[in-house]
Design an enzyme around this catalytic site. Structure first.
Site, PDB file in Angstrom:
ATOM      1  N   ARG A  32     108.585 118.910   3.216  1.00 55.93           N
ATOM      2  CA  ARG A  32     108.733 118.825   4.674  1.00 55.93           C
ATOM      3  C   ARG A  32     107.376 118.944   5.383  1.00 55.93           C
ATOM      4  O   ARG A  32     107.278 119.558   6.445  1.00 55.93           O
ATOM      5  CB  ARG A  32     109.713 119.891   5.191  1.00 55.93           C
ATOM      6  CG  ARG A  32     111.111 119.766   4.596  1.00 55.93           C
ATOM      7  CD  ARG A  32     111.858 118.533   5.071  1.00 55.93           C
ATOM      8  NE  ARG A  32     112.422 118.695   6.384  1.00 55.93           N
ATOM      9  CZ  ARG A  32     113.639 119.142   6.656  1.00 55.93           C
ATOM     10  NH1 ARG A  32     114.454 119.455   5.701  1.00 55.93           N
ATOM     11  NH2 ARG A  32     114.073 119.250   7.874  1.00 55.93           N
ATOM     12  N   ARG A  36     108.712 118.840  12.596  1.00 51.60           N
ATOM     13  CA  ARG A  36     108.618 119.423  13.944  1.00 51.60           C
ATOM     14  C   ARG A  36     107.485 120.404  14.180  1.00 51.60           C
ATOM     15  O   ARG A  36     107.132 120.667  15.315  1.00 51.60           O
ATOM     16  CB  ARG A  36     109.946 120.090  14.305  1.00 51.60           C
ATOM     17  CG  ARG A  36     110.994 119.080  14.711  1.00 51.60           C
ATOM     18  CD  ARG A  36     112.335 119.735  14.827  1.00 51.60           C
ATOM     19  NE  ARG A  36     112.678 120.325  13.538  1.00 51.60           N
ATOM     20  CZ  ARG A  36     113.879 120.781  13.214  1.00 51.60           C
ATOM     21  NH1 ARG A  36     114.844 120.760  14.096  1.00 51.60           N
ATOM     22  NH2 ARG A  36     114.108 121.273  12.025  1.00 51.60           N
ATOM     23  N   ARG A  45     108.819 111.788  17.870  1.00 50.29           N
ATOM     24  CA  ARG A  45     110.255 112.092  17.821  1.00 50.29           C
ATOM     25  C   ARG A  45     110.882 111.967  19.211  1.00 50.29           C
ATOM     26  O   ARG A  45     111.995 111.468  19.354  1.00 50.29           O
ATOM     27  CB  ARG A  45     110.434 113.501  17.253  1.00 50.29           C
ATOM     28  CG  ARG A  45     111.845 114.034  17.206  1.00 50.29           C
ATOM     29  CD  ARG A  45     112.672 113.302  16.178  1.00 50.29           C
ATOM     30  NE  ARG A  45     114.043 113.792  16.196  1.00 50.29           N
ATOM     31  CZ  ARG A  45     114.988 113.352  17.017  1.00 50.29           C
ATOM     32  NH1 ARG A  45     114.707 112.421  17.895  1.00 50.29           N
ATOM     33  NH2 ARG A  45     116.202 113.846  16.969  1.00 50.29           N
ATOM     34  N   ASP A  82     115.306 110.821   5.094  1.00 49.90           N
ATOM     35  CA  ASP A  82     116.154 111.995   4.902  1.00 49.90           C
ATOM     36  C   ASP A  82     117.108 111.741   3.754  1.00 49.90           C
ATOM     37  O   ASP A  82     117.439 110.584   3.465  1.00 49.90           O
ATOM     38  CB  ASP A  82     116.948 112.313   6.178  1.00 49.90           C
ATOM     39  CG  ASP A  82     117.488 113.731   6.125  1.00 49.90           C
ATOM     40  OD1 ASP A  82     116.748 114.668   6.468  1.00 49.90           O
ATOM     41  OD2 ASP A  82     118.645 113.917   5.690  1.00 49.90           O
ATOM     42  N   TYR A 158     127.229 117.777   1.402  1.00 51.81           N
ATOM     43  CA  TYR A 158     127.165 117.484   2.848  1.00 51.81           C
ATOM     44  C   TYR A 158     128.295 116.545   3.259  1.00 51.81           C
ATOM     45  O   TYR A 158     128.872 116.670   4.342  1.00 51.81           O
ATOM     46  CB  TYR A 158     125.812 116.848   3.215  1.00 51.81           C
ATOM     47  CG  TYR A 158     124.693 117.853   3.368  1.00 51.81           C
ATOM     48  CD1 TYR A 158     124.487 118.521   4.573  1.00 51.81           C
ATOM     49  CD2 TYR A 158     123.831 118.138   2.310  1.00 51.81           C
ATOM     50  CE1 TYR A 158     123.460 119.440   4.709  1.00 51.81           C
ATOM     51  CE2 TYR A 158     122.800 119.060   2.437  1.00 51.81           C
ATOM     52  CZ  TYR A 158     122.624 119.709   3.634  1.00 51.81           C
ATOM     53  OH  TYR A 158     121.614 120.630   3.769  1.00 51.81           O
TER      54      TYR A 158
HETATM   55  O1  CP3 Z   1     108.039 115.604   5.217  1.00 53.43           O
HETATM   56  C1  CP3 Z   1     108.980 115.433   4.426  1.00 53.43           C
HETATM   57  O2  CP3 Z   1     109.301 116.267   3.547  1.00 53.43           O
HETATM   58  C2  CP3 Z   1     109.694 114.090   4.431  1.00 53.43           C
HETATM   59  C3  CP3 Z   1     110.887 113.995   5.180  1.00 53.43           C
HETATM   60  C4  CP3 Z   1     112.153 114.796   4.825  1.00 53.43           C
HETATM   61  C5  CP3 Z   1     113.078 115.163   5.837  1.00 53.43           C
HETATM   62  N1  CP3 Z   1     114.172 115.687   5.218  1.00 53.43           N
HETATM   63  C6  CP3 Z   1     112.880 114.950   7.276  1.00 53.43           C
HETATM   64  C7  CP3 Z   1     113.738 115.657   8.258  1.00 53.43           C
HETATM   65  C8  CP3 Z   1     112.691 115.180   3.605  1.00 53.43           C
HETATM   66  C9  CP3 Z   1     112.092 115.080   2.194  1.00 53.43           C
HETATM   67  C10 CP3 Z   1     113.972 115.740   3.871  1.00 53.43           C
HETATM   68  C11 CP3 Z   1     114.877 116.230   2.806  1.00 53.43           C
HETATM   69  C12 CP3 Z   1     116.137 116.887   3.178  1.00 53.43           C
HETATM   70  N2  CP3 Z   1     116.959 116.631   4.249  1.00 53.43           N
HETATM   71  C13 CP3 Z   1     116.771 117.870   2.380  1.00 53.43           C
HETATM   72  C14 CP3 Z   1     116.262 118.383   1.036  1.00 53.43           C
HETATM   73  C15 CP3 Z   1     115.189 119.397   1.184  1.00 53.43           C
HETATM   74  C16 CP3 Z   1     115.670 120.733   1.729  1.00 53.43           C
HETATM   75  O3  CP3 Z   1     115.206 121.070   2.831  1.00 53.43           O
HETATM   76  O4  CP3 Z   1     116.449 121.394   1.068  1.00 53.43           O
HETATM   77  C17 CP3 Z   1     117.954 118.239   3.037  1.00 53.43           C
HETATM   78  C18 CP3 Z   1     118.959 119.280   2.553  1.00 53.43           C
HETATM   79  C19 CP3 Z   1     118.060 117.442   4.209  1.00 53.43           C
HETATM   80  C20 CP3 Z   1     119.200 117.404   5.192  1.00 53.43           C
HETATM   81  C21 CP3 Z   1     118.746 117.695   6.562  1.00 53.43           C
HETATM   82  N3  CP3 Z   1     117.984 116.849   7.342  1.00 53.43           N
HETATM   83  C22 CP3 Z   1     119.019 118.850   7.336  1.00 53.43           C
HETATM   84  C23 CP3 Z   1     119.831 120.042   6.854  1.00 53.43           C
HETATM   85  C24 CP3 Z   1     118.418 118.664   8.576  1.00 53.43           C
HETATM   86  C25 CP3 Z   1     118.535 119.570   9.768  1.00 53.43           C
HETATM   87  C26 CP3 Z   1     117.683 120.775   9.641  1.00 53.43           C
HETATM   88  C27 CP3 Z   1     116.366 120.520  10.276  1.00 53.43           C
HETATM   89  O5  CP3 Z   1     115.348 120.835   9.657  1.00 53.43           O
HETATM   90  O6  CP3 Z   1     116.384 119.991  11.400  1.00 53.43           O
HETATM   91  C28 CP3 Z   1     117.740 117.424   8.557  1.00 53.43           C
HETATM   92  C29 CP3 Z   1     116.948 116.816   9.643  1.00 53.43           C
HETATM   93  C30 CP3 Z   1     115.528 116.482   9.340  1.00 53.43           C
HETATM   94  N4  CP3 Z   1     115.097 115.863   8.197  1.00 53.43           N
HETATM   95  C31 CP3 Z   1     114.410 116.672  10.204  1.00 53.43           C
HETATM   96  C32 CP3 Z   1     113.291 116.159   9.531  1.00 53.43           C
HETATM   97  C33 CP3 Z   1     111.886 116.108  10.031  1.00 53.43           C
HETATM   98  C34 CP3 Z   1     114.460 117.292  11.582  1.00 53.43           C
HETATM   99  C35 CP3 Z   1     115.151 116.365  12.549  1.00 53.43           C
HETATM  100  C36 CP3 Z   1     114.398 116.082  13.831  1.00 53.43           C
HETATM  101  O7  CP3 Z   1     113.155 115.980  13.823  1.00 53.43           O
HETATM  102  O8  CP3 Z   1     115.080 115.921  14.833  1.00 53.43           O
END
Ligand code: CP3
Length: 352
Positions: A32, A36, A45, A82, A158
């Site tokens: 990640r 944000r 974003r 994602d 999920y």
């Molecule tokens: O920089 C990176 O790592 C690349 C992008 C990336 C995202 N999600 C972007 C994202 C990666 C590799 C993921 C993986 C992901 N997504 C996982 C596996 C890793 C982990 O954290 O366990 C999981 C379980 C998800 C599912 C997911 N996506 C959730 C639970 C959420 C909401 C929680 C949160 O952090 O907001 C997301 C949204 C998400 N994925 C965001 C980003 C940058 C935030 C959304 C936004 O910017 O509005």
């Protein structure tokens, strides 16, 4: 092995590491690392309607993928996307609500599984492959490009739950009470994940990471069927299709189950925050297996000196092992940018 590939491995420390090379200072990237906590991410974003739109707009997704590499100089970029774009491409309604996390139209019955559209996945995810191509073109020569997908169990969890959860009770219950439905769902996801990751490799991803973020929600008896077997099939098929592209497994939360994941043929294994590094170097046998991890993301919230001390302890304990420095889970949104800058700079310069 073609020459071009050999050349790339020799200039990209992270790829060499996944072939078993050891470095005085480990290559580094952070799960990640885009997101944000970066003001330049928040600016982009807020210019788009939804998070999925960002994932499906190659211009913007490319820019967001490159932002942390440009700012901090990590040794790898991870594709900005994602894990939930796969269910979306299978035809499931997926929404990301501000402050609430993802919401999905639940898939809990054999009928709902039968309605999934695996044949449409590669077309619908074409913008993601375009992003991979653009990032591959734009990266500095020593920086590797990591593609990724969620592991079938985590994505299924999920889908069944209809969103995030602390313990995924509905998914765990379905696996026990309707094993045929669960088998059909996990098989559909496994095949789609192989195609999806294979297409990322074909577009230019040099490493593939499989995120099984909720593997730890299953007891070991269940994990064999829903996590280990699909991961083994994914690794085997990807090695057959793209032998030059190493796979990293991240079975978060499996504790004493880590050695079983070390035996699946993956080049790398990502350690979560709970794994003692000296235990891992002893128990995760094959010294050619590259270990990745595992600083606690909370440490980045400060104090910075303590965080750097922990990072150095991890590096020291991994000495003699192929090691990619990373966190044990993703960067938190409240992380100060300065802490990430200090961590990456220290890893690149500190005496070892
Ligand atoms: O920089 C990176 O790592 C690349 C992008 C990336 C995202 N999600 C972007 C994202 C990666 C590799 C993921 C993986 C992901 N997504 C996982 C596996 C890793 C982990 O954290 O366990 C999981 C379980 C998800 C599912 C997911 N996506 C959730 C639970 C959420 C909401 C929680 C949160 O952090 O907001 C997301 C949204 C998400 N994925 C965001 C980003 C940058 C935030 C959304 C936004 O910017 O509005």
């Amino acid at each position: 092995m073609n020459n071009r590939r050999d050349e790339e491995i020799s200039v990209k420390p992270l790829l060499a590491c996944l072939r078993g090379a050891r470095f005085e200072r480990p290559p580094v990237w952070l799960m990640r690392q885009a997101g944000r906590y970066l003001p330049e991410y928040r600016a982009i974003r807020s210019s788009v309607g939804g998070f999925l739109e960002l994932c499906y707009t190659p211009d913007l997704a490319t820019e967001v993928t490159l932002q942390p590499v440009r700012r901090f100089g990590m040794d790898a970029a991870i594709l900005f996307s994602d894990i939930l774009v796969l269910p979306h491409a299978l035809g499931v309604e997926v929404r990301f609500l501000e402050g609430e996390g993802p919401k999905l139209a639940p898939v809990r019955t054999a009928e709902a599984v039968a309605l999934l559209e695996p044949g449409a996945v590669l077309d619908r995810l074409a913008p993601v492959f375009e992003t991979v191509r653009r990032v591959a073109q734009a990266l500095p020569p020593a920086t590797a490009l990591i593609g990724f997908a969620g592991a079938p169990w985590t994505v299924a969890a999920y889908m069944i739950e209809g969103g995030g959860s602390r313990e995924f009770p509905l998914a765990r219950r379905l696996a026990r009470q309707a094993p045929a439905t669960m088998t059909a769902l996990v098989e559909t996801l496994t095949t789609a994940t192989i195609d999806y990751l294979g297409a990322q490799a074909a577009a230019g991803a040099e490493v593939l990471q499989l995120f099984d973020s909720w593997a730890g929600a299953l007891p070991p008896t269940e994990r064999a069927r829903w996590c280990l077997e699909p991961a083994e099939r994914i690794v085997r098929e990807l090695r057959a299709r793209h032998p030059e592209v190493p796979v990293i497994l991240f079975p978060r939360g499996v504790g004493a189950g880590y050695p079983a994941f070390a035996r699946l043929g993956a080049a790398g294994l990502a350690l979560d925050t709970t794994v003692p590094v000296d235990w891992a170097t002893r128990e995760l046998g094959d010294p050619a297996l590259c270990l990745q991890g595992n600083l606690d993301p909370i440490a980045l919230l400060g104090p910075i000196e303590a965080m750097l001390g922990e990072a150095r302890r991890i590096v020291a304990a991994m000495k003699g092992r192929a090691h990619i420095f990373n966190l044990g889970h993703g960067v938190l949104p409240e992380t100060p940018v300065e802490a990430v800058a200090a961590l990456v700079a220290d890893l690149k310069t500190s005496a070892t």
